[in-house]
Design a protein around this motif. Structure first.
Motif, PDB file in Angstrom:
ATOM      1  N   VAL A 140     -15.015  36.545  -6.435  1.00  0.00           N
ATOM      2  CA  VAL A 140     -14.757  37.634  -5.489  1.00  0.00           C
ATOM      3  C   VAL A 140     -13.264  37.664  -5.148  1.00  0.00           C
ATOM      4  O   VAL A 140     -12.686  36.637  -4.763  1.00  0.00           O
ATOM      5  N   TRP A 141     -12.649  38.857  -5.288  1.00  0.00           N
ATOM      6  CA  TRP A 141     -11.242  38.986  -4.921  1.00  0.00           C
ATOM      7  C   TRP A 141     -11.087  38.978  -3.399  1.00  0.00           C
ATOM      8  O   TRP A 141     -11.918  39.541  -2.678  1.00  0.00           O
ATOM      9  N   SER A 142     -10.027  38.335  -2.927  1.00  0.00           N
ATOM     10  CA  SER A 142      -9.706  38.369  -1.498  1.00  0.00           C
ATOM     11  C   SER A 142      -9.238  39.770  -1.115  1.00  0.00           C
ATOM     12  O   SER A 142      -9.105  40.650  -1.966  1.00  0.00           O
ATOM     13  N   THR A 143      -9.021  40.006   0.193  1.00  0.00           N
ATOM     14  CA  THR A 143      -8.484  41.296   0.629  1.00  0.00           C
ATOM     15  C   THR A 143      -7.141  41.528  -0.057  1.00  0.00           C
ATOM     16  O   THR A 143      -6.285  40.644  -0.081  1.00  0.00           O
ATOM     17  N   LYS A 144      -6.984  42.719  -0.584  1.00  0.00           N
ATOM     18  CA  LYS A 144      -5.756  43.008  -1.324  1.00  0.00           C
ATOM     19  C   LYS A 144      -4.581  43.170  -0.358  1.00  0.00           C
ATOM     20  O   LYS A 144      -4.717  43.825   0.688  1.00  0.00           O
ATOM     21  N   PRO A 145      -3.418  42.581  -0.676  1.00  0.00           N
ATOM     22  CA  PRO A 145      -2.236  42.772   0.188  1.00  0.00           C
ATOM     23  C   PRO A 145      -1.938  44.260   0.373  1.00  0.00           C
ATOM     24  O   PRO A 145      -2.244  45.083  -0.489  1.00  0.00           O
ATOM     25  N   ARG A 146      -1.346  44.594   1.515  1.00  0.00           N
ATOM     26  CA  ARG A 146      -0.969  45.982   1.765  1.00  0.00           C
ATOM     27  C   ARG A 146       0.434  46.023   2.369  1.00  0.00           C
ATOM     28  O   ARG A 146       0.843  45.109   3.088  1.00  0.00           O
ATOM     29  N   CYS A 147       1.129  47.099   2.063  1.00  0.00           N
ATOM     30  CA  CYS A 147       2.503  47.284   2.540  1.00  0.00           C
ATOM     31  C   CYS A 147       2.499  48.219   3.740  1.00  0.00           C
ATOM     32  O   CYS A 147       2.023  49.359   3.653  1.00  0.00           O
ATOM     33  N   ILE A 148       3.034  47.718   4.844  1.00  0.00           N
ATOM     34  CA  ILE A 148       3.059  48.468   6.097  1.00  0.00           C
ATOM     35  C   ILE A 148       4.451  49.059   6.290  1.00  0.00           C
ATOM     36  O   ILE A 148       5.469  48.394   6.058  1.00  0.00           O
ATOM     37  N   SER A 149       4.489  50.292   6.730  1.00  0.00           N
ATOM     38  CA  SER A 149       5.772  50.967   6.973  1.00  0.00           C
ATOM     39  C   SER A 149       6.548  50.245   8.062  1.00  0.00           C
ATOM     40  O   SER A 149       6.004  49.893   9.109  1.00  0.00           O
ATOM     41  N   THR A 150       7.837  50.004   7.811  1.00  0.00           N
ATOM     42  CA  THR A 150       8.699  49.400   8.836  1.00  0.00           C
ATOM     43  C   THR A 150       9.206  50.490   9.770  1.00  0.00           C
ATOM     44  O   THR A 150       8.996  51.680   9.544  1.00  0.00           O
ATOM     45  N   GLY A 151       9.885  50.083  10.816  1.00  0.00           N
ATOM     46  CA  GLY A 151      10.440  51.045  11.750  1.00  0.00           C
ATOM     47  C   GLY A 151      11.407  51.992  11.066  1.00  0.00           C
ATOM     48  O   GLY A 151      12.170  51.585  10.181  1.00  0.00           O
ATOM     49  N   ARG A 152      11.359  53.254  11.423  1.00  0.00           N
ATOM     50  CA  ARG A 152      12.248  54.255  10.837  1.00  0.00           C
ATOM     51  C   ARG A 152      12.872  55.069  11.953  1.00  0.00           C
ATOM     52  O   ARG A 152      12.266  55.279  13.002  1.00  0.00           O
ATOM     53  N   CYS A 153      14.081  55.521  11.711  1.00  0.00           N
ATOM     54  CA  CYS A 153      14.831  56.248  12.734  1.00  0.00           C
ATOM     55  C   CYS A 153      15.089  57.679  12.289  1.00  0.00           C
ATOM     56  O   CYS A 153      15.290  57.950  11.098  1.00  0.00           O
ATOM     57  N   SER A 154      15.120  58.572  13.259  1.00  0.00           N
ATOM     58  CA  SER A 154      15.306  59.993  12.984  1.00  0.00           C
ATOM     59  C   SER A 154      16.742  60.283  12.579  1.00  0.00           C
ATOM     60  O   SER A 154      17.687  60.040  13.342  1.00  0.00           O
ATOM     61  N   TYR A 155      16.912  60.832  11.372  1.00  0.00           N
ATOM     62  CA  TYR A 155      18.240  61.214  10.925  1.00  0.00           C
ATOM     63  C   TYR A 155      18.763  62.444  11.668  1.00  0.00           C
ATOM     64  O   TYR A 155      19.938  62.492  12.038  1.00  0.00           O
ATOM     65  N   PRO A 156      17.926  63.463  11.946  1.00  0.00           N
ATOM     66  CA  PRO A 156      18.412  64.591  12.744  1.00  0.00           C
ATOM     67  C   PRO A 156      18.928  64.190  14.114  1.00  0.00           C
ATOM     68  O   PRO A 156      19.871  64.775  14.632  1.00  0.00           O
ATOM     69  N   THR A 157      18.286  63.165  14.730  1.00  0.00           N
ATOM     70  CA  THR A 157      18.775  62.692  16.030  1.00  0.00           C
ATOM     71  C   THR A 157      20.192  62.155  15.912  1.00  0.00           C
ATOM     72  O   THR A 157      21.056  62.427  16.747  1.00  0.00           O
TER      73      THR A 157
END
Length: 747
Positions: A150-167
């Motif tokens: 049985v395969w373990s839970t597959k790794p997942r990539c979580i979005s890091t903090g992002r900043c508004s360029y228009p701001t």
């Protein structure tokens, strides 16, 4: 690093677990004992021990380490599987080549699999990493493990903090007293360029006359997804309320109003030094003195002619709660040679000087004059200007504007010329101003220009005429003429010349060769222009493994010397698949200074798949030169001999190469410069002998890393374009470290 080091030094840790695979400990460039948020070190229990509690992938989140793991003896109960198991343990798991090695916003980095006979299932594990802007979910880790079928839970990539360029754009375009600089690193996702990743930054400066009383001038996108507090450049001495901008968690700007910070502790006060500035002077101040040796307030400075305030500092010297700000400094501006100007005047017989001139210099050196110095000249009667402006001006580049060229226009009547007596050919008289500036006049009092009247040369004696030599010019060629021949061996009129590529007309002579009453004027001459070394370009191409050449190139040279190429020669290169340029332009160009534009620097971006590189065979010299003579003597150079195309091969990205030695006490230091950004990862620490040992983590000088570091230079210095801005680990060897060269004074 202190809590992590203490954990690793614990005797129970040293006997029960070890480092598992790659770790990532990016340090703060200013403090090698502190790591950045997102740092991690995966651990595993050694043989005979099993995982009991804590997080095996030790991770720094915010400013806190995750709970440290604990491994207990297998004989004391428990059989929890280590996250990196043996490739042969238990039943195999189904492996789908189309999905098992894929992860959204990430990529497969390594594996240890033992396949069954039909190659459809295997035991072992697969490891993943994330693309920029994403991080592995630390509750799962980087490993996808087969656990007894049985395969373990597959790794997942979580979005890091992002900043508004228009701001950010809105702030920059509306803020008063603000200047941008060329120091910026804004990284956005290809799918959405309205936001940038955490770690993106831009460095700004306050304009002259303004002082920053807000956030840091290095605006940075934090891992929380908000910009660091914006700087506030206020007019020096302002007493009104101050508007500050704070950014809420959802990036909506919130505006508040506060009072300027004019209070606070006083600063040391020594009037003998406080008001002094090298190559500058005090202009105004607003100070109060609580005691004879302390003061609150600010002082404004300006620079002497020939110097300009450093825009990264500004004009104000301000007391901020007991500490003076960085003192303004005056940087030298480019200057123009008086010798070049005098030679032009003395060799141009049809040029007249006028009283409209301003030539400014320092009392110490009158051989050069400041930018914006000028002298207005005129063509004598019967002559027309066919060259540069009659207002000869010292440009911001430190060179004179193109000199005028007065040629006879064939008109009849008398000719008025101006003769300048010897010793007065644009001499310089200095007059010190109250602020340290100097004004130079060009004609000594009582010694005016002498005016004489002659007949125009169109009716004068003819000049010797030999068509085998008169139309020839070394490194140049004849383009037009207006001649009449009273006899087969004499002529009246003029001839115009131009220069071959790689040469330019001497501006003190001009383009025309004119017969003046039986005497030819000084013949135009072609001076060599700066040139760029092909050896330097070839070394760059041969040492940059991720650089690919393209067919877009023009490398021009003379047939006599193909080791150097002319100004404006260029070669367009490209980064190989899986690599991104973090250096100079991919259009490598020979500049007017005789040096190549900053070379690009292609670094691995973590992309999956194979890497296509271009290998140039040994006989083709990575940009060899073949010269083709043009009809006017010009030369075009191509870089690939016919029938010898570049050879294309496919290799694996260099992320699997050897790591480089890492000493944070020296790696981030640069003489006359500073560290600005990096992308580094720390493989398993290793001793010089290659043995894996958790104890080496405690000795920074034994760290080994892969990646790159970017540098910039202090004001007054510039990066050596031959080296560039990046210090890169190439399969166990650091590239040449960037170096900051002193900017030359132009004369």
């Amino acid at each position: 690093m202190t809590p992590l080091n203490a954990f690793l030094q614990n005797s129970s840790v040293l006997t029960t677990m070890t480092v598992a695979g790659n770790y990532y400990l990016p340090v703060n460039g200013a403090d090698s004992n502190t790591v950045l948020s997102g740092a991690y070190m995966p651990m595993t229990c050694i043989s005979g021990y099993t995982y009991a509690s804590g997080q095996l992938n030790i991770t720094c989140t915010g400013n806190t380490w995750s709970t440290f793991p604990r491994c207990i003896s297998s004989t004391n109960g428990g059989s929890v599987q280590s996250p990196v198991p043996s490739a042969t343990s238990g039943l195999p798991c189904i492996v789908d080549q189309a999905t098992s090695f894929n992860i959204t916003n990430g990529y497969y980095s390594s594996s240890s699999l033992l396949y069954t006979a039909n190659n459809t299932s295997a035991t072992g594990y697969i490891q993943f990493s994330c693309v920029p802007g994403y991080v592995i979910d630390q509750t799962i880790g980087t490993t996808y493990t087969c656990n007894n079928g049985v395969w373990s839970t597959k790794p997942r990539c979580i979005s890091t903090g992002r900043c508004s360029y228009p701001t950010l754009q809105s702030y920059i375009t509306t803020a008063t007293g603000l200047q941008t600089t060329n120091i910026t690193h804004l990284v956005a996702a290809s799918q959405n360029d309205t936001v940038v990743f955490n770690g993106s930054y831009i460095v700004l400066a306050c304009a002259t006359g303004y002082t920053n009383i807000g956030g840091n001038l290095n605006i940075t996108c934090s891992d929380s997804g908000s910009w660091s507090p914006f700087p506030i450049c206020v007019l020096n001495g302002g007493s009104a309320s101050l508007t500050t901008t704070t950014i809420s968690g959802n990036n909506a700007a919130v505006t508040t109003t506060t009072t300027p910070s004019s209070g606070g502790a006083a600063c040391p006060y020594d009037p003998t030094t406080l008001f002094a500035l090298t190559n500058g002077y005090f202009t105004s101040s607003s100070l109060s003195n609580p005691t004879p040796t302390t003061a609150n307030g600010w002082i404004q400075f300006a620079c002497n002619p020939g110097y300009a305030l450093d825009p990264t500092v500004g004009a104000s010297y301000t007391c901020n709660n007991g500490v003076w700000s960085t003192k303004p400094r005056c940087l030298i501006t480019p200057r123009c040679s008086m010798d070049v100007f005098n030679k032009f005047l003395s060799s141009s017989t049809a040029i007249q000087t006028t009283s409209q001139m301003k030539l400014s210099a320092t009392p110490q050196d009158q051989t050069v004059v400041f930018v914006d110095s000028y002298a207005v000249v005129a063509c004598a009667t019967g002559y027309t200007n066919t060259g540069g402006s009659l207002n000869v001006t010292c440009l911001s580049t430190g060179s004179w504007s193109a000199f005028p060229n007065c040629v006879i226009n064939g008109g009849s009547g008398s000719l008025t010329t101006t003769t300048i007596s010897a010793g007065n050919a644009a001499t310089t008289t200095t007059i010190s101003a109250g602020n340290g500036g100097v004004t130079i006049t060009t004609t000594a009092a009582g010694n005016p220009a002498v005016t004489t009247t002659t007949t125009p040369s169109s009716g004068g004696a003819a000049c010797p005429y030999d068509p085998t030599t008169i139309f020839a010019l070394t490194n140049g060629y004849y383009i037009s003429s207006s001649l009449s021949n009273p006899t087969p061996t004499t002529a009246n009129g003029w001839i115009q010349f131009a220069c071959n590529p790689g040469y330019a007309l001497d501006p003190t002579v001009g383009a025309s060769y004119t017969c003046n009453n039986g005497v030819w004027s000084t013949k135009p001459r072609c001076l060599i222009t700066p040139r760029c070394s092909m050896d330097t370009l070839n070394k760059f191409l041969s040492s940059s493994t991720a650089i690919q050449t393209t067919s877009q190139m023009k490398l021009s040279a003379t047939p006599q010397d193909t080791t150097v190429v002319f100004v404006d020669s260029y070669a367009v290169v490209a980064c190989a698949t899986g690599y991104t340029n973090t250096g100079g332009s991919l259009n490598v160009t020979c500049l007017s200074t005789g040096s190549w534009s900053p070379f690009p620097n292609c670094v691995i971006n973590g992309g999956s798949g194979s890497l296509t590189t271009t290998t140039i065979s040994a006989g083709n010299g990575a940009a060899t030169t073949t010269t083709i003579s043009a009809g006017n003597g010009g030369v075009t150079t191509t870089t690939t001999a016919a029938g010898n195309p570049a050879l294309t091969t496919t290799t694996t990205p260099s992320s699997g190469g050897a790591a480089c030695p890492y000493d944070p006490t020296t790696l981030f230091a640069l003489t006359n410069g500073y560290y600005i950004s990096s992308s580094i990862s720390n493989p398993t620490p290793t001793t010089a002998a290659g043995n894996y040992n958790v104890r080496t983590v405690l000795k920074p000088h034994l760290f080994y890393i892969v990646g790159w570091i970017q540098f910039a230079c202090n004001p007054g210095y510039a990066l050596d374009p031959i080296v560039g801005a990046s210090h890169t680990c190439n399969n166990g060897v650091w590239s040449t470290k960037p170096r900051c060269l002193s900017k030359p004074n132009i004369s």
